[in-house]
Design a protein around this motif. Sequence first.
Motif: not given
Length: 94
Positions: A7-17, A66-73, A75-79, A83-84
Amino acid sequence: MAEPAHIEAFLRGVDAINRLDVEAALALTHPDGVFEPLRSQTEGAFIGEEGMRRFLADTADAFELFKATYTDLRDLGGERLIAIGSIRIRGRES
């Protein structure tokens, strides 16, 4: 409590994009990774580092905003996660 690593990696990726930061996005891109944003329905998937470069270049060319915002993350398990959220865009020609 700290977020799981995927989830940390996903958030860093969203920020980078969102910042159109090529180097930061590439640091998180697997060589065989497949990125399938909505536009991949018409343009095809963006694969690996070259695909991420193409996605970011196309985004910078086409959009003033271009700005993606995710209000609901969730964790489904298994990495895995779901993201909604929403993406705000404004075309350069709008």
